[in-house]
Design a protein around this motif. Structure first.
Motif, PDB file in Angstrom:
ATOM      1  N   ASN A 152     -16.680  -2.826   4.775  1.00  0.00           N
ATOM      2  CA  ASN A 152     -17.243  -2.576   3.490  1.00  0.00           C
ATOM      3  C   ASN A 152     -16.978  -0.936   3.059  1.00  0.00           C
ATOM      4  O   ASN A 152     -16.874  -0.790   1.886  1.00  0.00           O
ATOM      5  CB  ASN A 152     -18.848  -2.660   3.437  1.00  0.00           C
ATOM      6  N   VAL A 153     -16.759  -0.178   4.070  1.00  0.00           N
ATOM      7  CA  VAL A 153     -16.590   1.473   3.638  1.00  0.00           C
ATOM      8  C   VAL A 153     -15.163   1.850   4.060  1.00  0.00           C
ATOM      9  O   VAL A 153     -14.349   1.973   3.308  1.00  0.00           O
ATOM     10  CB  VAL A 153     -17.452   2.055   4.557  1.00  0.00           C
ATOM     11  N   THR A 154     -14.887   1.554   5.502  1.00  0.00           N
ATOM     12  CA  THR A 154     -13.602   2.172   6.003  1.00  0.00           C
ATOM     13  C   THR A 154     -12.422   1.580   5.315  1.00  0.00           C
ATOM     14  O   THR A 154     -11.465   2.299   4.833  1.00  0.00           O
ATOM     15  CB  THR A 154     -13.635   2.152   7.487  1.00  0.00           C
ATOM     16  N   THR A 155     -12.386   0.253   5.408  1.00  0.00           N
ATOM     17  CA  THR A 155     -11.239  -0.492   5.011  1.00  0.00           C
ATOM     18  C   THR A 155     -11.165  -0.217   3.359  1.00  0.00           C
ATOM     19  O   THR A 155      -9.956   0.058   2.990  1.00  0.00           O
ATOM     20  CB  THR A 155     -11.426  -1.967   5.333  1.00  0.00           C
ATOM     21  N   VAL A 156     -12.015  -0.202   2.646  1.00  0.00           N
ATOM     22  CA  VAL A 156     -12.190  -0.095   1.183  1.00  0.00           C
ATOM     23  C   VAL A 156     -11.416   1.152   0.934  1.00  0.00           C
ATOM     24  O   VAL A 156     -10.711   1.417   0.164  1.00  0.00           O
ATOM     25  CB  VAL A 156     -13.542  -0.256   0.700  1.00  0.00           C
ATOM     26  N   THR A 157     -11.770   2.199   1.780  1.00  0.00           N
ATOM     27  CA  THR A 157     -11.216   3.646   1.671  1.00  0.00           C
ATOM     28  C   THR A 157      -9.784   3.934   1.905  1.00  0.00           C
ATOM     29  O   THR A 157      -9.234   4.340   0.943  1.00  0.00           O
ATOM     30  CB  THR A 157     -11.965   4.540   2.559  1.00  0.00           C
ATOM     31  N   ARG A 158      -9.555   3.091   3.178  1.00  0.00           N
ATOM     32  CA  ARG A 158      -7.981   3.226   3.524  1.00  0.00           C
ATOM     33  C   ARG A 158      -7.171   2.610   2.306  1.00  0.00           C
ATOM     34  O   ARG A 158      -6.033   2.848   2.068  1.00  0.00           O
ATOM     35  CB  ARG A 158      -8.028   2.521   4.823  1.00  0.00           C
ATOM     36  N   LEU A 159      -7.498   1.216   2.089  1.00  0.00           N
ATOM     37  CA  LEU A 159      -6.618   0.666   0.937  1.00  0.00           C
ATOM     38  C   LEU A 159      -6.733   1.217  -0.382  1.00  0.00           C
ATOM     39  O   LEU A 159      -5.717   1.246  -0.977  1.00  0.00           O
ATOM     40  CB  LEU A 159      -7.255  -0.819   0.948  1.00  0.00           C
ATOM     41  N   ALA A 160      -7.959   1.739  -0.675  1.00  0.00           N
ATOM     42  CA  ALA A 160      -7.894   2.640  -1.974  1.00  0.00           C
ATOM     43  C   ALA A 160      -6.905   3.913  -2.106  1.00  0.00           C
ATOM     44  O   ALA A 160      -6.341   4.177  -2.957  1.00  0.00           O
ATOM     45  CB  ALA A 160      -9.152   3.027  -2.504  1.00  0.00           C
ATOM     46  N   SER A 161      -7.039   4.481  -0.913  1.00  0.00           N
ATOM     47  CA  SER A 161      -5.903   5.518  -0.760  1.00  0.00           C
ATOM     48  C   SER A 161      -4.597   5.199  -0.841  1.00  0.00           C
ATOM     49  O   SER A 161      -3.802   6.095  -1.775  1.00  0.00           O
ATOM     50  CB  SER A 161      -6.320   6.036   0.418  1.00  0.00           C
ATOM     51  N   ALA A 162      -4.165   4.168  -0.301  1.00  0.00           N
ATOM     52  CA  ALA A 162      -2.971   3.646  -0.422  1.00  0.00           C
ATOM     53  C   ALA A 162      -2.469   3.302  -1.856  1.00  0.00           C
ATOM     54  O   ALA A 162      -1.233   3.666  -2.309  1.00  0.00           O
ATOM     55  CB  ALA A 162      -2.434   2.338   0.651  1.00  0.00           C
ATOM     56  N   ALA A 163      -3.460   2.630  -2.381  1.00  0.00           N
ATOM     57  CA  ALA A 163      -3.019   2.148  -3.620  1.00  0.00           C
ATOM     58  C   ALA A 163      -3.036   3.379  -4.683  1.00  0.00           C
ATOM     59  O   ALA A 163      -2.109   3.466  -5.681  1.00  0.00           O
ATOM     60  CB  ALA A 163      -4.177   1.087  -4.091  1.00  0.00           C
ATOM     61  N   ALA A 164      -4.121   4.025  -4.477  1.00  0.00           N
ATOM     62  CA  ALA A 164      -3.942   5.501  -5.451  1.00  0.00           C
ATOM     63  C   ALA A 164      -2.686   6.246  -5.468  1.00  0.00           C
ATOM     64  O   ALA A 164      -2.105   6.538  -6.315  1.00  0.00           O
ATOM     65  CB  ALA A 164      -5.233   6.333  -5.050  1.00  0.00           C
ATOM     66  N   SER A 165      -2.108   6.366  -4.072  1.00  0.00           N
ATOM     67  CA  SER A 165      -0.920   7.094  -3.848  1.00  0.00           C
ATOM     68  C   SER A 165       0.183   6.278  -4.706  1.00  0.00           C
ATOM     69  O   SER A 165       1.114   6.750  -5.304  1.00  0.00           O
ATOM     70  CB  SER A 165      -0.732   7.231  -2.433  1.00  0.00           C
ATOM     71  N   SER A 166       0.202   4.932  -4.471  1.00  0.00           N
ATOM     72  CA  SER A 166       1.507   4.246  -4.778  1.00  0.00           C
ATOM     73  C   SER A 166       1.363   4.019  -6.453  1.00  0.00           C
ATOM     74  O   SER A 166       2.391   4.157  -7.051  1.00  0.00           O
ATOM     75  CB  SER A 166       1.716   2.948  -4.146  1.00  0.00           C
ATOM     76  N   PHE A 167       0.090   3.707  -6.800  1.00  0.00           N
ATOM     77  CA  PHE A 167      -0.086   3.469  -7.993  1.00  0.00           C
ATOM     78  C   PHE A 167       0.190   4.561  -9.117  1.00  0.00           C
ATOM     79  O   PHE A 167       0.882   4.701 -10.292  1.00  0.00           O
ATOM     80  CB  PHE A 167      -1.392   2.931  -8.559  1.00  0.00           C
ATOM     81  N   ALA A 168      -0.294   6.057  -8.525  1.00  0.00           N
ATOM     82  CA  ALA A 168      -0.064   7.390  -9.502  1.00  0.00           C
ATOM     83  C   ALA A 168       1.458   7.607  -9.594  1.00  0.00           C
ATOM     84  O   ALA A 168       1.814   8.040 -10.714  1.00  0.00           O
ATOM     85  CB  ALA A 168      -1.004   8.136  -8.715  1.00  0.00           C
ATOM     86  N   LYS A 169       1.936   7.539  -8.281  1.00  0.00           N
ATOM     87  CA  LYS A 169       3.615   7.595  -8.605  1.00  0.00           C
ATOM     88  C   LYS A 169       3.818   6.905  -9.697  1.00  0.00           C
ATOM     89  O   LYS A 169       5.177   7.102 -10.336  1.00  0.00           O
ATOM     90  CB  LYS A 169       4.149   7.420  -7.027  1.00  0.00           C
ATOM     91  N   ALA A 170       3.638   5.506  -9.525  1.00  0.00           N
ATOM     92  CA  ALA A 170       4.308   4.494 -10.561  1.00  0.00           C
ATOM     93  C   ALA A 170       3.573   4.991 -12.186  1.00  0.00           C
ATOM     94  O   ALA A 170       4.514   4.439 -12.957  1.00  0.00           O
ATOM     95  CB  ALA A 170       4.103   3.170 -10.099  1.00  0.00           C
ATOM     96  N   GLY A 171       2.686   5.431 -12.090  1.00  0.00           N
ATOM     97  CA  GLY A 171       2.229   5.875 -13.283  1.00  0.00           C
ATOM     98  C   GLY A 171       1.236   4.592 -13.933  1.00  0.00           C
ATOM     99  O   GLY A 171       1.088   4.507 -15.381  1.00  0.00           O
ATOM    100  N   ARG A 172       0.752   3.574 -13.223  1.00  0.00           N
ATOM    101  CA  ARG A 172       0.199   2.313 -13.669  1.00  0.00           C
ATOM    102  C   ARG A 172      -0.376   1.793 -12.643  1.00  0.00           C
ATOM    103  O   ARG A 172      -0.319   2.059 -11.092  1.00  0.00           O
ATOM    104  CB  ARG A 172       1.324   1.524 -14.443  1.00  0.00           C
ATOM    105  N   GLY A 173      -1.285   0.812 -12.887  1.00  0.00           N
ATOM    106  CA  GLY A 173      -1.854   0.145 -11.578  1.00  0.00           C
ATOM    107  C   GLY A 173      -3.532   0.212 -11.987  1.00  0.00           C
ATOM    108  O   GLY A 173      -3.984   0.611 -12.662  1.00  0.00           O
ATOM    109  N   THR A 174      -4.100  -0.741 -11.173  1.00  0.00           N
ATOM    110  CA  THR A 174      -5.578  -0.940 -11.310  1.00  0.00           C
ATOM    111  C   THR A 174      -5.983  -1.220 -10.048  1.00  0.00           C
ATOM    112  O   THR A 174      -5.546  -1.858  -9.176  1.00  0.00           O
ATOM    113  CB  THR A 174      -5.943  -2.213 -12.074  1.00  0.00           C
ATOM    114  N   ILE A 175      -7.110  -0.355  -9.617  1.00  0.00           N
ATOM    115  CA  ILE A 175      -8.062  -0.781  -8.529  1.00  0.00           C
ATOM    116  C   ILE A 175      -9.511  -1.060  -8.673  1.00  0.00           C
ATOM    117  O   ILE A 175     -10.176  -0.364  -9.456  1.00  0.00           O
ATOM    118  CB  ILE A 175      -7.955   0.960  -7.733  1.00  0.00           C
ATOM    119  N   ILE A 176      -9.873  -2.179  -8.161  1.00  0.00           N
ATOM    120  CA  ILE A 176     -11.273  -2.774  -8.426  1.00  0.00           C
ATOM    121  C   ILE A 176     -12.044  -2.588  -7.049  1.00  0.00           C
ATOM    122  O   ILE A 176     -11.360  -3.330  -6.226  1.00  0.00           O
ATOM    123  CB  ILE A 176     -11.162  -4.137  -9.033  1.00  0.00           C
ATOM    124  N   ASN A 177     -12.926  -2.138  -7.006  1.00  0.00           N
ATOM    125  CA  ASN A 177     -13.959  -2.208  -5.973  1.00  0.00           C
ATOM    126  C   ASN A 177     -15.275  -2.779  -6.158  1.00  0.00           C
ATOM    127  O   ASN A 177     -15.677  -2.436  -7.288  1.00  0.00           O
ATOM    128  CB  ASN A 177     -13.984  -0.753  -5.556  1.00  0.00           C
TER     129      ASN A 177
END
Ligand SMILES: NC(=O)c1ccc[n+]([C@@H]2O[C@H](COP(=O)([O-])OP(=O)(O)OC[C@H]3O[C@@H](n4cnc5c(N)ncnc54)[C@H](OP(=O)(O)O)[C@@H]3O)[C@@H](O)[C@H]2O)c1
Length: 264
Positions: free
Chosen positions: A115-140
Motif C-alpha cells: 500500500n505504501v512502498t510499491t505505490v511510492t516506487r511506481l509513482a516516482s518512476a511514472a512522475a519522472s517519465s511523464f514529466a519528461k514527456a510533458g504529459r500523463g496521469t497518475i491516479i492513486n
C-alpha cells in the motif's frame, strides 16, 4: 468492435478484481491500451481477452507480486523505458482487521510494502517519465479512512493517509509539467477486499456501501473535472474545500522561532 483512438497505455495494478478490474474496463472504453498487473494470471488473461474483443485495444498481462521488490523493480523499469505508458493507476492494495496491539506485524509489513512502498516506487518512476514527456496521469487509490483513522484498522488507515499526502505533495512538485495527479478516496465499496481481510461486510449498513462501477465512474468524472482529490460519495465539495482551507489558516504559524505562549 468499438475501437477508439489510442490514449496511450494505462498501467493498472490490482487489475484482477474489484476496483482495478472496473477501471481496466472503463479505461479500455476510453481508448487506452492496457498493461494489467496482479498475481492471478488466469483472471488477468480472462479479462484481457474480453477487453481486446470488446474494445479493440491492446492488452498485456504482467503477473507480479507487488510485495516483492524484484517484481516492483521490473515495473519501475518498464515505466521509465516505455514511452507509450501515459497513465499509472496505483490501485493494488490490501486491508487488515483488528487492533495494532494484537497484530501479526509481518502481515502489516507486507501491507505497508504493497500500500505504501510499491505505490511510492511506481509513482516516482511514472512522475519522472511523464514529466519528461510533458504529459500523463497518475491516479492513486487512497481511502476515506485517510481522513478518519479512528474508524478503521490503524495501519491500513495510516497507509492510506500516506497515499493522500504523497499525492498532494507530488501534485505540487509536478505543477506546470502537464502531468495530472489524482487521489481517489473511496468509502466502503463492494469488492473482495473485505473477505480477503477477514472482515464481515454484511454488518456494514447498505446505505454506506457503493458498487465498484459507480465508484469508478465518479472517480473518472472527478479526474475529468481536474480534481486533485475525489471523494465519490461526498455530496457537497465545499465540505472538502473547507477542510483544505483550514490548513492554509494554520500555515503561517506552523513553523516559528518561538514556542506558543501556552507552552511557556
Ligand atoms: N473496497 C473498498 O471498500 C475500498 C475502500 C477504499 C479504498 N479501497 C482501495 O481500493 C484498492 C482496490 O481494492 P479493491 O477493493 O478493489 O479490492 P480487491 O477486489 O481485493 O482487489 C485488490 C487487487 O489488488 C491485487 N493485489 C493484492 N495483493 C497484491 C500483491 N501482493 N501483488 C499484486 N497485486 C495484488 C489483487 O490481485 P491478485 O490477488 O490477483 O494479486 C486485486 O486485483 C485498494 O488499494 C484498496 O485499499 C477499497
Amino acid at each position: 468492435m468499438n475501437s477508439v483512438q489510442s490514449q496511450g497505455t494505462a498501467l493498472v495494478t490490482g487489475a484482477s478484481s474489484g476496483i482495478g478490474a472496473v477501471y481496466a474496463q472503463r479505461l479500455a472504453s476510453r481508448g487506452f491500451d492496457l498493461l494489467l498487473v496482479a498475481r492471478d494470471q488466469q483472471r488477468l488473461d480472462e479479462a484481457a481477452s474480453k477487453l481486446r474483443a470488446e474494445y479493440g485495444v491492446q492488452v498485456e498481462v504482467v503477473k507480479a507480486d507487488l510485495t516483492q521488490k524484484d517484481d516492483v523493480f521490473k515495473l519501475e523499469q518498464r515505466l521509465r523505458s516505455d514511452s507509450s505508458i501515459s497513465l499509472l493507476l496505483n490501485n493494488a492494495g490490501v486491508a487488515a482487521d483488528g487492533l495494532l496491539g494484537n497484530a501479526d506485524t509481518d502481515q502489516l509489513e507486507r501491507m505497508i510494502q504493497l500500500n505504501v512502498t510499491t505505490v511510492t516506487r511506481l509513482a516516482s518512476a511514472a512522475a519522472s517519465s511523464f514529466a519528461k514527456a510533458g504529459r500523463g496521469t497518475i491516479i492513486n487509490i487512497a481511502s476515506v479512512v485517510a481522513l478518519f483513522p479512528e474508524r478503521f484498522n490503524a495501519t491500513y488507515s495510516a497507509s492510506k493517509a500516506y497515499v493522500l499526502s504523497l499525492t498532494q505533495s507530488l501534485n505540487a512538485e509536478l505543477d506546470g509539467t502537464g502531468v495530472k495527479v489524482q487521489a481517489v478516496l473511496p468509502g466502503v465499496t463492494r469488492t473482495e477486499i473485505w473477505e480477503r481481510s477477514g472482515i464481515d461486510a454484511s454488518q456494514i449498513p447498505a446505505e454506506m456501501v457503493m458498487e465498484a462501477g459507480e465508484m469508478v465512474d465518479a472517480a473518472l468524472s472527478g479526474l475529468d473535472q481536474g480534481e486533485l482529490v475525489t471523494i465519490p460519495s461526498l455530496p457537497d465539495v465545499a465540505d472538502w474545500d473547507k477542510f483544505v482551507a483550514a490548513r492554509y489558516v494554520m500555515a503561517p504559524n506552523l513553523s516559528k522561532s518561538k514556542a506558543a505562549a501556552r507552552y511557556k
